[in-house]
Design an enzyme around this catalytic site. Sequence first.
Site, PDB file in Angstrom:
ATOM      1  N   HIS A  34       0.864  -1.182   0.000  1.00 14.87           N
ATOM      2  CA  HIS A  34       0.000   0.000   0.000  1.00 14.87           C
ATOM      3  C   HIS A  34       0.900   1.231   0.000  1.00 14.87           C
ATOM      4  CE1 HIS A  34       1.064   0.140   4.211  1.00 14.87           C
ATOM      5  NE2 HIS A  34       0.517  -1.045   4.421  1.00 14.87           N
ATOM      6  N   HIS A  37       4.038   1.355   2.181  1.00 16.44           N
ATOM      7  CA  HIS A  37       5.241   0.687   1.668  1.00 16.44           C
ATOM      8  C   HIS A  37       5.899   1.546   0.584  1.00 16.44           C
ATOM      9  CE1 HIS A  37       2.758  -2.979   2.874  1.00 16.44           C
ATOM     10  NE2 HIS A  37       3.868  -3.143   3.560  1.00 16.44           N
ATOM     11  N   GLY A 147       8.898   1.434   8.647  1.00 19.70           N
ATOM     12  CA  GLY A 147       7.907   2.447   8.999  1.00 19.70           C
ATOM     13  C   GLY A 147       7.726   2.562  10.503  1.00 19.70           C
TER      14      GLY A 147
END
Length: 279
Positions: A34, A37, A147
């Site tokens: 998504h 990423h 992340g």
Amino acid sequence: MIIVRTIDALRAAASSWRRAGKTVALIPTMGALHEGHLSLVRLGQIICDQTIVTIFLNPFQFGKNEDLGSYPSNLAQDTEILKVVGADLLFTPDDKEMYPDGFSTGIIPGPVSKTLCGAFRPGHFRGVATIVTKLLMQSQPDKAIFGEKDYQQLLVIRKISSDLNIPVEIVSAPTEREPDGLALSSRNAYLSPSERSLAPLLYRTLCRAAEEIKAHPETPDEICARADQELRSSGFSSVDYVTLCDSETLENMQFYDRPARLLAAANIGKTRLIDNVQL
Ligand code: PAF
């Protein structure tokens, strides 16, 4: 984009780039890509010459009753997305390539892995630490990007790479969100329409609690307990934790007097959501 399925081919590509004096960024993923990423890939393109994306649904980081069997996956679509974004290499090994018969080694991370998700998902961070260490050794990147949505995972990976002297810089990237605040996650695909409309409350509750803690630094536990209660009474089926932690050690903080992170994990139906905000 080069697509490889073996460690030998990954090593050959990465070392030819290194010999040519190019820097390499590694972006490990489990697929179902998504925008979160893709923001990591774009960061990789800014800070390094070449980007390697890995897609491997790592069975060792899932518990027995967790969602390994239903985890979303669409390799053909992921591959197309990565081509459009301009990743240089996609590594998609199968289970046998990563864990050949007789594989019996694991990396056991230290105290930062024991609390929060580590307490609710026994063995999870051992699985993450082992696969990430393997990917780092296999590709030997200059930088590896993760992340901040998985904040505890980020700290676990920083610690293993420093403890094991792995010559890589671990780079973090901010959480990408939907317009209503929900953190992007492959698991959001599990949410029914009504669960999806409830889900942004997690982030809103964290933001409000963070403001309250700044105003009342002496009572973080009370404020977190209220946030926990609000989530439950609004329709979350259970709340694993809402807690204020030291942003380096993840130790619980009874008083907000140093850099901190407010972290939460909560379930809507069968979907486990995690999120965090910095204070
Ligand atoms: O964050 C993830 O997607 C996974 O935990 C990782 C880092 C790719 C390891 O399997």
